[in-house]
Scaffold this motif. Structure first.
Motif, short mmCIF file in Angstrom:
data_model
loop_
_atom_site.label_atom_id
_atom_site.label_comp_id
_atom_site.label_asym_id
_atom_site.label_seq_id
_atom_site.Cartn_x
_atom_site.Cartn_y
_atom_site.Cartn_z
N ARG A 15 6.33 13.13 29.02
CA ARG A 15 6.05 14.30 29.81
C ARG A 15 4.39 14.82 29.81
O ARG A 15 4.17 15.52 30.39
CB ARG A 15 6.74 15.42 29.09
CG ARG A 15 8.18 15.28 29.33
CD ARG A 15 9.14 16.06 28.22
NE ARG A 15 8.61 15.94 27.00
CZ ARG A 15 8.84 16.81 26.00
NH1 ARG A 15 9.77 17.68 26.02
NH2 ARG A 15 8.38 16.69 24.68
N LEU A 16 3.72 14.21 28.98
CA LEU A 16 2.28 14.44 28.75
C LEU A 16 1.59 13.50 29.73
O LEU A 16 0.40 13.56 29.61
CB LEU A 16 1.73 14.13 27.31
CG LEU A 16 2.68 15.11 26.37
CD1 LEU A 16 2.08 14.94 24.88
CD2 LEU A 16 2.64 16.48 26.65
N GLU A 23 6.18 15.74 36.42
CA GLU A 23 6.98 16.65 36.92
C GLU A 23 8.38 16.14 36.57
O GLU A 23 8.72 15.17 36.41
CB GLU A 23 6.86 16.96 38.34
CG GLU A 23 5.64 17.59 38.62
CD GLU A 23 5.50 17.88 40.05
OE1 GLU A 23 6.29 17.36 41.00
OE2 GLU A 23 4.37 18.44 40.70
N LEU A 24 9.26 17.31 36.54
CA LEU A 24 10.98 16.79 36.55
C LEU A 24 11.23 15.79 37.61
O LEU A 24 10.96 16.22 38.56
CB LEU A 24 11.60 18.12 36.40
CG LEU A 24 13.11 17.88 36.16
CD1 LEU A 24 13.38 17.44 34.75
CD2 LEU A 24 13.92 19.36 36.47
N PRO A 25 11.54 14.46 37.07
CA PRO A 25 11.98 13.57 37.87
C PRO A 25 13.41 13.73 38.64
O PRO A 25 14.09 14.53 38.26
CB PRO A 25 11.88 12.41 37.15
CG PRO A 25 12.39 12.85 35.95
CD PRO A 25 11.81 14.18 35.59
N PRO A 26 13.30 13.20 39.93
CA PRO A 26 14.70 13.25 40.46
C PRO A 26 15.82 12.38 39.81
O PRO A 26 15.41 11.67 38.94
CB PRO A 26 14.57 12.80 41.94
CG PRO A 26 13.18 12.01 41.65
CD PRO A 26 12.29 12.73 40.68
N VAL A 27 17.06 12.70 39.96
CA VAL A 27 18.02 11.75 39.38
C VAL A 27 17.61 10.29 39.84
O VAL A 27 17.52 9.89 40.99
CB VAL A 27 19.48 12.10 39.91
CG1 VAL A 27 20.36 11.16 39.06
CG2 VAL A 27 19.70 13.56 39.32
N SER A 28 17.61 9.37 38.78
CA SER A 28 17.64 7.97 39.13
C SER A 28 18.94 7.22 39.54
O SER A 28 19.72 7.37 39.03
CB SER A 28 16.90 7.33 38.01
OG SER A 28 16.96 5.70 38.09
N PRO A 63 16.15 31.07 33.97
CA PRO A 63 15.11 31.25 34.75
C PRO A 63 14.67 30.04 35.38
O PRO A 63 13.73 30.13 36.34
CB PRO A 63 14.27 31.96 34.02
CG PRO A 63 14.56 31.58 32.49
CD PRO A 63 15.90 31.43 32.78
N ARG A 64 15.19 29.02 35.21
CA ARG A 64 14.46 27.80 35.75
C ARG A 64 15.62 27.25 36.94
O ARG A 64 15.15 26.24 37.43
CB ARG A 64 14.84 26.69 34.68
CG ARG A 64 13.98 26.82 33.09
CD ARG A 64 14.49 25.99 32.18
NE ARG A 64 15.89 25.78 32.00
CZ ARG A 64 16.33 24.80 31.40
NH1 ARG A 64 15.95 23.84 30.89
NH2 ARG A 64 17.86 24.83 31.29
N HIS A 65 16.43 28.24 37.27
CA HIS A 65 17.15 27.94 38.47
C HIS A 65 16.27 27.64 39.63
O HIS A 65 16.63 26.66 40.31
CB HIS A 65 18.09 29.09 38.91
CG HIS A 65 19.44 28.87 38.29
ND1 HIS A 65 20.26 27.99 38.33
CD2 HIS A 65 20.26 29.82 37.27
CE1 HIS A 65 21.66 28.21 37.85
NE2 HIS A 65 21.51 29.31 36.97
N ALA A 66 15.32 28.20 39.74
CA ALA A 66 14.31 28.05 41.10
C ALA A 66 13.46 26.80 40.66
O ALA A 66 12.87 26.42 41.86
CB ALA A 66 13.55 29.18 41.19
N GLY A 67 13.48 26.11 39.68
CA GLY A 67 12.46 25.26 39.31
C GLY A 67 13.07 23.76 39.63
O GLY A 67 14.31 23.63 39.91
#
Length: 318
Positions: free
Chosen positions: A166-167, A172-177, A314-318
């Protein structure tokens, strides 16, 4: 905590969960077979730069799982100054987790103001005005005392760490592989069993600036839960009903808290259940909303899988 206090430091990211096992090779093979993830040894950190004198390089593996870096430790191999730092385990178990902190000296001072006991990496009491540092290094690092915090929480600055995916710049949060057998979207939450949520919240909310966003019943656990958002993660502090499996799991570490499980948000719950069964992983609970594994067949952890984040996350929108 005042707004001024909150601005003195910033908890930037969950560092990693810590998991203690008997056999690192077995754990590595399990993560590859069940999660479809490759693990990397802590030894990679010393390929280009030698470790501090006497520091072990074979005690841990790191497994990247979506937005989580999972750390698996063999306590028998974690020996500093000739002393094994963690007790050996008879079976695999989750132990604790920690955070990267910007302004770590201020975070240390805040916890100290709240009367939270802390120790350095060698277990020495942290009583000075400045946080203790790692053996042979100027890097500040400290841990809470479970009697005061419920768990052993770890704190360190966000240092360059090649094993933390992650560094990487621009991560960014990746899509499902499409190669992911568990179709994991992200971590939903970490569950801690407790009979003293006030103790935990004193650290998480009053000390670190986390936010309570939901309180209610967890009928699957038979527990009353408080959910806290801190940095990039969500933590469920669950008070289990008496005479339940969760209560029995909590009692193992009583009067301290128990780091019980990690739940993942997934794309397809039925695919998860099929894959787990194909890999010989027992399922403790299977409803239309959640799948939970049997710890005996899943490295001592009742892993959870769900298709929905917690109400109010609060991460629902992320």
């Amino acid at each position: 905590m005042s707004d001024t206090d909150k601005q003195q430091f910033h908890v930037t990211r969950l560092y990693h969960p810590s998991h203690h096992v008997i056999d690192l090779r077995e754990a590595e093979a399990w993560f590859e077979r069940v999660f479809g993830r490759q693990s990397r040894s802590i030894a990679e950190m010393t390929r280009n730069a030698p470790a501090s004198e006497g520091y072990p390089t074979d005690y841990s593996i790191f497994t990247p799982i979506s937005d989580v870096l999972f750390d698996t430790i063999d306590p028998k191999r974690y020996v500093l100054n000739g002393i094994q730092q963690y007790e050996s385990v008879d079976s695999p178990t989750l132990k604790g987790f920690g955070w990267y902190v910007d302004g770590i000296a201020d975070a240390y001072q805040r916890l100290k103001q709240l009367g939270i006991g802390m120790v350095g990496q060698l277990g020495e009491a942290a009583e000075g005005d400045d946080p203790p540092s790692a053996p042979g290094s100027p890097m500040p690092i400290f841990f809470t005392v479970p009697e005061d915090a419920g768990l052993r929480y770890e704190f360190l600055p966000q240092i360059p760490f090649p094993l933390d995916h992650r560094l990487s710049p621009g991560w960014e949060l990746p899509p499902v592989s499409e190669d992911d057998p568990l179709v994991i979207e992200r971590c939903s939450h970490h569950t801690i069993l407790t009979d003293r949520p006030d103790r935990a919240l004193r650290v998480m909310v009053d000390g670190l600036g986390g936010t309570i966003f939901h309180e209610g019943r967890n009928e699957v656990l038979s527990a009353t839960s408080t959910y806290v958002h801190l940095a990039d993660a969500v933590f469920e502090y669950a008070v289990p009903d008496a005479d339940t499996q969760a209560y029995t799991d909590w009692a193992v570490n009583a009067p301290n808290d128990t780091y019980h499980s990690i739940t993942w948000k997934v794309r397809d719950l039925e695919q998860v259940a099929r894959h787990l069964k194909e890999q010989g992983v027992g399922i403790r609970t299977h409803t239309s909303e959640v799948v939970i594994t049997e710890p005996e067949t899943s490295l001592g952890i009742p892993w959870g899988f769900t298709t929905a984040l917690t109400t109010g996350d609060p991460r629902h929108a992320g």
